[in-house]
Design a protein around this motif. Structure first.
Motif, mmCIF file in Angstrom:
data_model
loop_
_atom_site.group_PDB
_atom_site.id
_atom_site.type_symbol
_atom_site.label_atom_id
_atom_site.label_comp_id
_atom_site.label_asym_id
_atom_site.label_seq_id
_atom_site.Cartn_x
_atom_site.Cartn_y
_atom_site.Cartn_z
ATOM 1 N N ARG B 254 0.822 -1.211 0.000
ATOM 2 C CA ARG B 254 0.000 0.000 0.000
ATOM 3 C C ARG B 254 0.855 1.261 0.000
ATOM 4 O O ARG B 254 0.534 2.250 -0.632
ATOM 5 C CB ARG B 254 -0.931 -0.003 1.214
ATOM 6 N N ALA B 255 1.960 1.204 0.728
ATOM 7 C CA ALA B 255 2.772 2.411 0.867
ATOM 8 C C ALA B 255 3.569 2.696 -0.398
ATOM 9 O O ALA B 255 3.779 3.854 -0.748
ATOM 10 C CB ALA B 255 3.702 2.274 2.062
ATOM 11 N N ASN B 256 4.009 1.655 -1.078
ATOM 12 C CA ASN B 256 4.931 1.861 -2.197
ATOM 13 C C ASN B 256 4.320 1.445 -3.530
ATOM 14 O O ASN B 256 5.036 1.046 -4.442
ATOM 15 C CB ASN B 256 6.220 1.057 -1.968
ATOM 16 N N GLU B 257 3.005 1.558 -3.635
ATOM 17 C CA GLU B 257 2.306 1.000 -4.784
ATOM 18 C C GLU B 257 2.880 1.487 -6.112
ATOM 19 O O GLU B 257 3.185 0.705 -7.004
ATOM 20 C CB GLU B 257 0.821 1.377 -4.695
ATOM 21 N N LYS B 258 3.095 2.797 -6.216
ATOM 22 C CA LYS B 258 3.504 3.379 -7.508
ATOM 23 C C LYS B 258 4.868 2.864 -7.947
ATOM 24 O O LYS B 258 5.063 2.500 -9.101
ATOM 25 C CB LYS B 258 3.555 4.907 -7.377
ATOM 26 N N ILE B 259 5.784 2.836 -6.990
ATOM 27 C CA ILE B 259 7.149 2.451 -7.370
ATOM 28 C C ILE B 259 7.222 0.959 -7.648
ATOM 29 O O ILE B 259 7.895 0.524 -8.580
ATOM 30 C CB ILE B 259 8.134 2.846 -6.271
ATOM 31 N N LEU B 260 6.510 0.190 -6.842
ATOM 32 C CA LEU B 260 6.556 -1.255 -7.054
ATOM 33 C C LEU B 260 5.961 -1.625 -8.401
ATOM 34 O O LEU B 260 6.384 -2.586 -9.046
ATOM 35 C CB LEU B 260 5.804 -1.976 -5.927
ATOM 36 N N ALA B 261 4.970 -0.824 -8.848
ATOM 37 C CA ALA B 261 4.372 -1.115 -10.155
ATOM 38 C C ALA B 261 5.364 -0.843 -11.286
ATOM 39 O O ALA B 261 5.237 -1.401 -12.374
ATOM 40 C CB ALA B 261 3.111 -0.277 -10.336
ATOM 41 N N LYS B 262 6.335 0.022 -11.029
ATOM 42 C CA LYS B 262 7.287 0.384 -12.084
ATOM 43 C C LYS B 262 8.594 -0.408 -11.992
ATOM 44 O O LYS B 262 9.514 -0.183 -12.758
ATOM 45 C CB LYS B 262 7.602 1.886 -11.994
ATOM 46 N N THR B 263 8.684 -1.248 -10.961
ATOM 47 C CA THR B 263 9.907 -2.025 -10.777
ATOM 48 C C THR B 263 9.602 -3.471 -11.155
ATOM 49 O O THR B 263 8.548 -3.991 -10.783
ATOM 50 C CB THR B 263 10.371 -1.949 -9.307
ATOM 51 N N TYR B 264 10.514 -4.104 -11.862
ATOM 52 C CA TYR B 264 10.212 -5.432 -12.413
ATOM 53 C C TYR B 264 11.175 -6.474 -11.878
ATOM 54 O O TYR B 264 12.322 -6.166 -11.524
ATOM 55 C CB TYR B 264 10.271 -5.378 -13.946
ATOM 56 N N THR B 265 10.693 -7.704 -11.856
ATOM 57 C CA THR B 265 11.540 -8.792 -11.361
ATOM 58 C C THR B 265 12.634 -9.095 -12.376
ATOM 59 O O THR B 265 12.474 -8.885 -13.579
ATOM 60 C CB THR B 265 10.709 -10.059 -11.151
ATOM 61 N N VAL B 266 13.754 -9.600 -11.878
ATOM 62 C CA VAL B 266 14.834 -9.978 -12.776
ATOM 63 C C VAL B 266 14.901 -11.494 -12.969
ATOM 64 O O VAL B 266 15.494 -11.985 -13.916
ATOM 65 C CB VAL B 266 16.197 -9.465 -12.274
#
Lengths: 324, 483
Positions: B254-266
């Motif tokens: 909930r806190a980091n929704e925006k950034i987590l959506a833009k970060t991808y798994t390797v």
């Protein structure tokens, strides 16, 4: 009568002394100098008297001496009675209060005798705690009347105002009996010094706590037993009462305090600090005394824990009521 | 009032007349005198007592006169029910609720919202700045606000920028610039603003698009109040706390929704319940944890992704409040009924490893911990280590003596010392008078402090608060009632 003349003299002297050295009583030479007549006046009067003498001497009969007085004849002529009743030495022999009366009469006589001695203003005389009516009754063991006491004390006080350099020993001795045994006015508080670091040490007590506060000029930091005010006192109220002296005089941002407190509980310690800081602050600024007194920081609160009484649970609490 | 009663009232005006009384003995006029006029009593019991003539009318039967043997002499009166008691957990929820605004407070016209670099610039020292709405939500999601803080007094949650906070933000920024990890412990006296310093660091991180993982209370992990289970194939055995981790994952999401959506798994994670392929947003990875059972593997996968080397990751802030609780032996027991050391709990170990410097974030970041002075257990090793680190930091300026271990004391803990061997220490104390004045002006502008803010008032509160301890200033100025 005598009092009025003495007052006149003393007021004249006082006026002169005020003019010269602002309230301080003068030495005797100065006082007498002001009373001495000017030489020109004296010379003028002498001139007049010699003139009159020279006119009267003309045409006077020669003076003849009066016959010798025979004392024995006179005694015989004017004796009233052959025998006299013996009179007691003390005039208060028949009164209820001989001791007091004797003192009173002696004082009156002294006052009459030394009525013309110069006096000093009452404000400049040494402060003496005179015996109260109760004290006097106690020390003489006699039922002294209140009115007599007032009159007597008025004489005592007027005799006390005689210039100290001229006061006869008899007067001093006579007044000795009217002084209280414990002279509170001799007990002068020692002024608190400010040491070379600019610290003033004040000591305050309350309940069973003792506080020593070193007050220096600063910016409002307070350390109590090495801790900050907030660390040492949990209650905000206690913190406020600890620095109340500084707060009430608007000096909280002008001084730093370093204090040691021991004994008692938190309230006692906080209020002991109030007194300690107030005293140290007075060493820096003596003019704050009225303000501090109004804030209630000058007087030591003498209340202690009231002792427990037998038949009671605490000092006053009664035991629980039990039926039968 | 039910209808039959009303009707009966109309039909029979004297309802209290005993039916059994003979009509002849009681003529028609008498009952009127018996009719009770409005009794001056508020309760039913008192009303009965006032009316001695009433017998049997209330259906209570005969009341015997005279002396009676009272058997239940010592029995207390039954407590009258005072309505419905609160439901389980309701009181605690009320106690722990967090109110972030007060509509009765005056809005402060000159209050400016925080910008990304506001907390790091020295010109903002001794200014009060407001938290933007978005950051408020993020902070609330990660439980950065505490119920003991006075947020509920003001129109908008705002922060006082202190000298120390600018210092901390600059250190964080510098470590990110060098792609390193800042490892720092915030310590200080009671109510000096340690948790608030963490909150400021988190606000700064959110504003600068960091990923923030915050453990709001260290004690929730170690006081045996959440479920735990051994992790298979670990030697020595480690323990996971699935329920807590699930909660933490949701908070992170909930806190980091925006950034987590833009970060991808390797890399792919086939072991998870949902098969996560490479190049999936981390948000989807977080969403994979629906049940406590899968929480720990998902969290571990997330952590591995975040710390993956060479990947394009935002800076990471990992923070924990109440450090002393995780620096001791926990209250959990192993199957052999031995106490488990806190560092054997997997989540705690993850944090302590990061604090000890074992983890490297690819884009840099910060690992922050704050000590607590309320309800904190004694942790001699932690206290000693922090004192040593602090002495070493100041050693350059003045030759301070580094405190040594007491050779006759056995309560030291080597694992704790190993973790705290190379951390930085930020000690918080009272604020300066300038900062105190800024804060008090904000209070006065909000209508919470009804006094003129001048040199005298500021110094008074500053002194009463023990040389500007912020929490004590709040107590002295805002929370103490003055009549």
């Amino acid at each position: 009568m005598m009092a009025s003349s003495r007052h006149g003299l003393s007021s004249a002297l006082r006026g002169i002394s005020r003019r010269f050295d602002g309230g301080k009583w003068q030495t005797l030479e100065q006082q007498f100098q002001s009373l001495r007549l000017s030489p020109s006046l004296i010379r003028g009067r002498r001139c007049l008297s010699t003139e009159s003498e020279s006119t009267e001497l003309v045409g006077q009969p020669p003076i003849t001496a009066a016959p010798e007085i025979d004392v024995e004849v006179l005694v015989e002529r004017y004796r009233i009675a052959k025998h006299a009743r013996p009179v007691p030495v003390s005039p208060s022999y028949f009164s209820r209060t001989p001791t007091f009366n004797d003192r009173y009469l002696a004082l009156e006589k002294l006052a009459k005798t030394y009525a013309n001695l110069p006096v000093i203003p009452a404000a400049d005389a040494e402060r003496i705690a005179w015996k109260t009516l109760a004290d006097l009754r106690q020390s003489f063991g006699e039922p002294v009347k209140a009115t007599d006491y007032v009159k007597c004390l008025a004489i005592v006080k007027s005799l006390h105002l005689i210039h100290p350099e001229l006061k006869p020993d008899v007067v001093t001795e006579a007044l000795q009996e009217f002084k209280r045994d414990v002279q509170a006015f001799l007990n002068v508080a020692k002024p608190i010094p400010i040491d070379k670091f600019g610290r003033a040490l004040g000591v305050g007590r309350r309940k069973s706590s003792t506080a020593r506060a070193f007050v220096v000029e600063g910016d409002g930091q307070v350390l109590v037993n090495g801790k900050t005010l907030a660390d040492y006192f949990g209650r905000v109220h206690d913190r406020e009462s600890a620095v109340w002296a500084l707060h009430a005089t608007d000096r909280i941002d002008k001084y730093n305090v370093w204090a040691r407190v021991e004994g008692g509980g938190t309230t006692g310690q906080a209020e002991a600090l109030t007194l300690a800081i107030a005293k140290a602050l007075l060493a820096h600024e003596p003019a704050l005394k009225p303000a501090l007194r109004r804030a209630g920081c000058v007087t030591r609160d003498p209340r202690r824990v009231e002792r427990k009484k037998h038949g009671r649970v605490k000092a006053r609490k009664g035991p629980t009521w039990v039926k039968r | 009032m039910s209808a039959p009663n009303c009707l009966r009232g109309l039909v029979r005006p004297s309802a209290t007349i005993p039916i059994s009384a003979p009509r002849t003995a009681a003529p028609r006029v008498a009952p009127i005198a018996l009719v009770r006029s409005a009794p001056f009593s508020t309760t039913a019991i008192n009303a009965r007592r006032q009316d001695p003539n009433q017998q049997g009318g209330g259906g209570k039967g005969h009341v015997r006169q005279g002396k009676k043997l009272k058997l239940g002499k010592f029995k207390k009166n039954a407590v009258e029910s005072k309505g419905k008691p609160p439901l389980p957990g309701e009181r605690k929820a009320y106690r722990k609720r967090i109110t972030l605004s007060n509509d009765n407070a005056i809005p402060v016209p000159w209050l400016k919202d925080l910008d990304a670099d506001d907390l790091a610039s020295a010109k903002n020292i001794a200014r009060v700045l407001a938290l933007p709405e978005e950051v408020q939500d993020q902070l609330r999601a990660s439980e950065a606000f505490k119920p003991t803080q006075c947020w509920g007094m003001f129109r908008k949650p705002s922060l006082l920028v202190r000298k120390e906070s600018v210092d901390l933000m600059n250190r964080m920024q510098a470590s990110v610039d060098r792609k390193q990890t800042l490892r720092l412990v915030v310590t200080g006296d009671k109510v000096t603003g340690k948790s608030m310093m963490l909150l400021q660091a988190m606000a700064h991180a959110f504003l600068n698009n960091w990923i923030v993982i915050h453990v709001p209370e260290g004690q929730e992990l170690t006081t045996a109040c959440t479920e735990y289970a051994p992790i298979p194939n670990t030697e020595p055995v480690q323990y996971m706390q699935p329920v807590y981790v699930l909660k933490l994952l949701q908070a992170i999401k909930r806190a980091n929704e925006k950034i987590l959506a833009k970060t991808y798994t390797v890399s792919g994670h086939p072991e998870l319940p949902q098969n996560i392929t490479p190049n999936t947003p981390l948000l989807a990875l977080c969403n994979a944890a629906k049940e406590p059972d899968s929480a720990w593997p998902v969290f571990q996968a997330l952590w591995n992704e975040l710390t993956a080397q060479g990947a394009n990751r935002p800076p990471i802030l990992l923070s924990l409040d109440g450090l002393a609780h995780v620096m001791r032996v926990s209250d959990y027991r192993s199957p052999a009924f031995e106490l488990i050391h806190s560092h054997d709990l997997a989540l705690v170990r993850l944090f302590t490893d990061a604090l000890g410097g074992a983890v490297h974030f690819s884009a840099g970041g910060a690992v922050l911990a704050a000590t607590s002075r309320n309800n904190a257990p004694r942790s001699p090793s932690m206290e000693l280590s922090l004192a040593q680190r602090e002495a070493e930091q100041t050693a350059g300026k003045e030759a301070a003596e580094v405190p040594q271990k007491d050779p006759f004391f056995r309560g030291y803990d080597d694992r704790v010392e190993a973790v705290l061997r190379s951390v930085q220490v930020l000690r918080l104390g009272g604020v300066s008078k300038l900062e105190a004045r800024a804060l008090m002006e904000y209070w006065a502008a909000s209508g919470m402090l009804r006094a003129t803010v001048d040199e005298k008032t500021v110094t008074e509160k500053w002194t009463l608060a023990g040389s500007g301890v912020l929490g004590e200033m709040e107590r002295a100025a805002l929370l103490t009632m003055r009549i």
